[in-house]
Design a protein around this motif. Structure first.
Motif, mmCIF file in Angstrom:
data_model
loop_
_atom_site.group_PDB
_atom_site.id
_atom_site.type_symbol
_atom_site.label_atom_id
_atom_site.label_comp_id
_atom_site.label_asym_id
_atom_site.label_seq_id
_atom_site.Cartn_x
_atom_site.Cartn_y
_atom_site.Cartn_z
ATOM 1 N N GLY A 54 0.804 -1.225 0.000
ATOM 2 C CA GLY A 54 0.000 0.000 0.000
ATOM 3 C C GLY A 54 0.828 1.260 0.000
ATOM 4 N N ARG A 55 2.038 1.167 0.554
ATOM 5 C CA ARG A 55 2.795 2.395 0.777
ATOM 6 C C ARG A 55 4.037 2.451 -0.096
ATOM 7 N N THR A 56 3.816 2.147 -1.394
ATOM 8 C CA THR A 56 4.869 2.309 -2.404
ATOM 9 C C THR A 56 5.194 3.809 -2.506
ATOM 10 N N PRO A 57 6.343 4.174 -3.126
ATOM 11 C CA PRO A 57 6.771 5.586 -3.052
ATOM 12 C C PRO A 57 5.744 6.596 -3.558
ATOM 13 N N ASP A 58 4.884 6.200 -4.494
ATOM 14 C CA ASP A 58 3.912 7.156 -5.038
ATOM 15 C C ASP A 58 2.997 7.729 -3.945
ATOM 16 N N PHE A 59 2.652 6.912 -2.934
ATOM 17 C CA PHE A 59 1.667 7.356 -1.935
ATOM 18 C C PHE A 59 2.113 8.641 -1.232
ATOM 19 N N LEU A 60 3.277 8.576 -0.577
ATOM 20 C CA LEU A 60 3.677 9.768 0.196
ATOM 21 C C LEU A 60 4.237 10.874 -0.677
ATOM 22 N N ASN A 61 4.747 10.503 -1.855
ATOM 23 C CA ASN A 61 5.218 11.571 -2.737
ATOM 24 C C ASN A 61 4.038 12.430 -3.203
ATOM 25 N N VAL A 62 2.880 11.797 -3.338
ATOM 26 C CA VAL A 62 1.673 12.565 -3.654
ATOM 27 C C VAL A 62 1.253 13.430 -2.458
ATOM 28 N N VAL A 63 1.397 12.897 -1.244
ATOM 29 C CA VAL A 63 1.078 13.702 -0.047
ATOM 30 C C VAL A 63 1.936 14.964 -0.018
ATOM 31 N N ILE A 64 3.240 14.792 -0.224
ATOM 32 C CA ILE A 64 4.153 15.952 -0.174
ATOM 33 C C ILE A 64 3.819 16.935 -1.297
ATOM 34 N N THR A 65 3.552 16.394 -2.483
ATOM 35 C CA THR A 65 3.204 17.262 -3.616
ATOM 36 C C THR A 65 1.957 18.073 -3.278
ATOM 37 N N SER A 66 0.980 17.411 -2.672
ATOM 38 C CA SER A 66 -0.268 18.082 -2.352
ATOM 39 C C SER A 66 -0.060 19.168 -1.288
ATOM 40 N N MET A 67 0.745 18.859 -0.284
ATOM 41 C CA MET A 67 1.024 19.879 0.749
ATOM 42 C C MET A 67 1.734 21.081 0.125
ATOM 43 N N TYR A 120 -5.028 18.496 7.271
ATOM 44 C CA TYR A 120 -5.552 17.341 6.515
ATOM 45 C C TYR A 120 -6.711 17.745 5.599
ATOM 46 N N PRO A 121 -7.743 18.444 6.112
ATOM 47 C CA PRO A 121 -8.827 18.804 5.188
ATOM 48 C C PRO A 121 -8.472 19.885 4.174
ATOM 49 N N MET A 122 -7.497 20.751 4.480
ATOM 50 C CA MET A 122 -7.276 21.916 3.609
ATOM 51 C C MET A 122 -6.206 21.722 2.532
ATOM 52 N N THR A 123 -5.300 20.783 2.701
ATOM 53 C CA THR A 123 -4.173 20.724 1.759
ATOM 54 C C THR A 123 -4.277 19.560 0.764
ATOM 55 N N GLY A 124 -5.457 18.975 0.672
ATOM 56 C CA GLY A 124 -5.636 17.913 -0.331
ATOM 57 C C GLY A 124 -4.957 16.608 0.046
ATOM 58 N N ILE A 125 -4.402 16.528 1.272
ATOM 59 C CA ILE A 125 -3.679 15.297 1.634
ATOM 60 C C ILE A 125 -4.639 14.189 2.053
ATOM 61 N N ALA A 126 -5.943 14.469 1.947
ATOM 62 C CA ALA A 126 -6.918 13.386 2.042
ATOM 63 C C ALA A 126 -7.222 12.891 0.630
ATOM 64 N N GLU A 127 -7.692 13.796 -0.235
ATOM 65 C CA GLU A 127 -8.167 13.354 -1.558
ATOM 66 C C GLU A 127 -7.060 12.863 -2.487
ATOM 67 N N GLN A 128 -5.942 13.587 -2.543
ATOM 68 C CA GLN A 128 -4.938 13.209 -3.563
ATOM 69 C C GLN A 128 -4.374 11.807 -3.301
#
Ligand SMILES: Cc1cc2nc3c(=O)[nH]c(=O)nc-3n(C[C@H](O)[C@H](O)[C@H](O)COP(=O)(O)OP(=O)(O)OC[C@H]3O[C@@H](n4cnc5c(N)ncnc54)[C@H](O)[C@@H]3O)c2cc1C
Ligand SMILES: O=C(O)Cc1ccc(O)c(O)c1
Length: 495
Positions: free
Chosen positions: A102-115, A284-292
């Protein structure tokens, strides 16, 4: 700088010395530790395919800022095409790992991108924080790094806030400000894959109250930062089981860990949020780190469900039980569950919205619905594999049994499947099925699906309350049919 290879990733693992505890000992050589060897190879493959012409255009793009080729996880999505490019990346990575990691590199790299894309949010509180997340995004994009994250507090006393726990630094918190940064102490969970990553990011789901200020922090650090201790859970395999006997558990185990910060210094340029309950709750709700990242989770979950459903069908076919009506009913249900998730993903991607900051976000209702139903559909798929495979799931001989000529005659005779399915073919399918539905490895995969995105009970309740709030703003069909004179039926009984 831009996309890296699997060898680059492995060299980084070799050069780092994180403090990793496993089974009561410190792991000195992560790369050569049997338990981590195969998962490291699986992650390395994901780095390598960035250079493979078969995949490159689907999972990478040329960065506008640097002119270098970078992974699609680092794309600031502004259009439907950008969301499609990302979706393709999620699908390719999930297919390479059958959705089991579940936590391949794409997951958190998307979190950082979204933040980083939504750093306007941090700007309101502290301009340094938004600069820091931007710089960090650039750093991990250009070095193609692999992150873990820990956003939950350890399960001590859930009836109390962080500041009310028995000891003040049980949950991670800031001890003091130093000239070079902040000193943090305490624990955070549940950092999947932590021992084989480059960096860790800490942030939190909302839930802080006044008094929790010292716990309201977000930051990132190299995984081998002094004072950071990684305590692994008991492994689900010992790293020596054969691929024949455990085709999935021997390859795709994601280690989970508790992170303990023993007075760790976080340099100021790695602090994204600090001492601010309101900002921590709104991050969490404001920076898209839920949806992205939920888009990644949705695509990955879809592949994992489709894989489990295919396993169920193969088990049924290999022993000739898929002619029975109730088995067809169960398998039909599973195939339809895959279609439900596939359709929701299409809605998420096509009914996207562009917000006032120019960011394209997938449809949140569709993603939230996936989050609601996958934790029910995946366990159902596992239950159906268990009931169709029944006793046979426990009866598979081992690779060593197959290799012993004295036993082989019996094995070929008594372990064969329906006409046309050899003993080896049937046993291999059943071993695969047992890894998914019986082994500790499979139970973790189940637990992952239930909890990776938070507590499903509270997620559903939050969703209902949002619906109720919006519903009250709109015209109610019930009110309309009861009260609008245009729609009131002629009362034929009393006429
Ligand atoms: C395999 C796996 C991998 C994971 N990987 C990661 C990761 O890489 N990084 C990460 O940060 N997290 C990860 N998670 C953790 C995940 O975020 C949490 O498990 C999830 O948020 C639920 O929290 P919890 O496990 O602490 O359960 P709890 O919140 O402690 O819930 C336990 C039970 O109590 C109930 N409960 C607790 N509090 C309340 C309340 N206030 N109101 C009502 N009911 C309540 C819940 O409904 C539940 O039944 C992972 C989880 C799993 C299972
Ligand atoms: O909610 C989701 O589906 C995606 C998700 C899961 C865990 C996280 O930490 C996160 O930021 C986002």
């Amino acid at each position: 700088m831009g996309i890296k290879t699997g060898a680059d990733y492995i060299n980084r693992i070799k050069s780092r010395k994180p403090e990793v505890w496993l089974g009561g000992r410190v792991i000195e050589d992560i790369h050569n530790e049997p338990i981590f060897k195969q998962p490291i190879q699986e992650i390395a493959k994901l780095y390598d395919i960035q250079h493979d012409p078969e995949y490159q255009d689907d999972i990478t793009h040329i960065c506008n800022e640097t002119g270098e080729r970078v992974n699609n996880a680092f794309l600031f999505p502004k259009t439907a095409e950008d969301l499609q490019k990302r979706s393709k990346l999620f699908e390719v990575y999930a297919r390479m790992t059958y959705g089991l990691m579940g936590r391949t590199p794409d997951f958190l790299n998307v979190v950082i991108t979204s933040m980083a894309h939504n750093s306007w949010f941090l700007d309101q509180y502290n301009k340094d924080w938004s600069k820091n997340i931007h710089d960090y995004y650039t750093y991990i994009r250009d070095n193609d790094l692999f992150l873990t994250h820990a956003i939950i507090n350890p399960q001590n006393d859930r009836s109390k806030q962080s500041h009310e726990q028995k000891e003040i630094y049980t949950h991670l918190g800031t001890v003091e400000e130093k000239e070079e940064g902040i000193l943090v102490r305490g624990a955070k969970m549940l950092a999947t894959l932590a021992p084989i990553t480059d960096e860790v990011i800490i942030y939190s789901f909302p839930g802080f109250l006044p008094g929790d200020e010292r716990h309201a922090v977000a930051f990132a650090l190299p995984i081998d930062t002094p004072g950071l201790r990684i305590i692994c859970r008991e492994p689900m395999q010992d790293g020596t089981r054969s691929i024949f006997d455990h085709p999935l558990a021997s390859r795709y185990e994601e280690m989970d860990a508790l992170l303990v910060f023993n007075d760790v210094l976080v340099p100021w340029d790695r602090v994204f949020l600090y001492n601010n309950v309101e900002a921590a709750n709104r991050l969490y709700p404001m920076t898209g780190i839920a949806e992205q990242p939920a888009h990644q989770s949705g695509v990955r979950g879809y592949i994992k469900l489709a894989f489990a459903v295919e396993v169920a069908c193969k088990v049924a076919d290999s022993i000739g039980v898929d002619g029975f009506l109730h088995v067809q009913r169960d398998l039909g249900e599973l195939v339809q569950s895959v279609e439900v998730i596939r359709s929701l993903l299409r809605v998420a991607e096509y009914e996207y919205a562009i917000n006032e900051y120019g960011e394209a976000r997938p449809n949140p209702d569709a993603l939230e619905t996936i989050r609601g139903f996958l934790p029910e559909m995946y366990p159902r798929a596992i239950e159906i594999i268990q009931t169709i495979g029944a006793g046979g799931l426990l009866m598979s001989p081992t690779e060593a049994d197959f290799n012993n000529p004295e036993l082989r005659v019996d094995i070929d005779k008594y372990y064969g499947g329906r006409s046309g399915v050899t003993a080896e073919e049937r046993v291999r399918v059943f071993k695969l099925a047992w890894d998914l539905c019986g082994e500790a490895f499979g139970q973790r995969l189940l637990q992952y699906e239930r909890y990776y995105t938070g507590d499903p009970v509270r997620k559903r309740a939050i969703y209902y309350n949002k619906y109720k709030k919006n519903k009250n703003k709109n015209v109610s069909m019930v009110d309309e049919v009861l009260n609008n004179p245009k729609h009131v039926a002629i009362d034929v009984v009393n006429q």
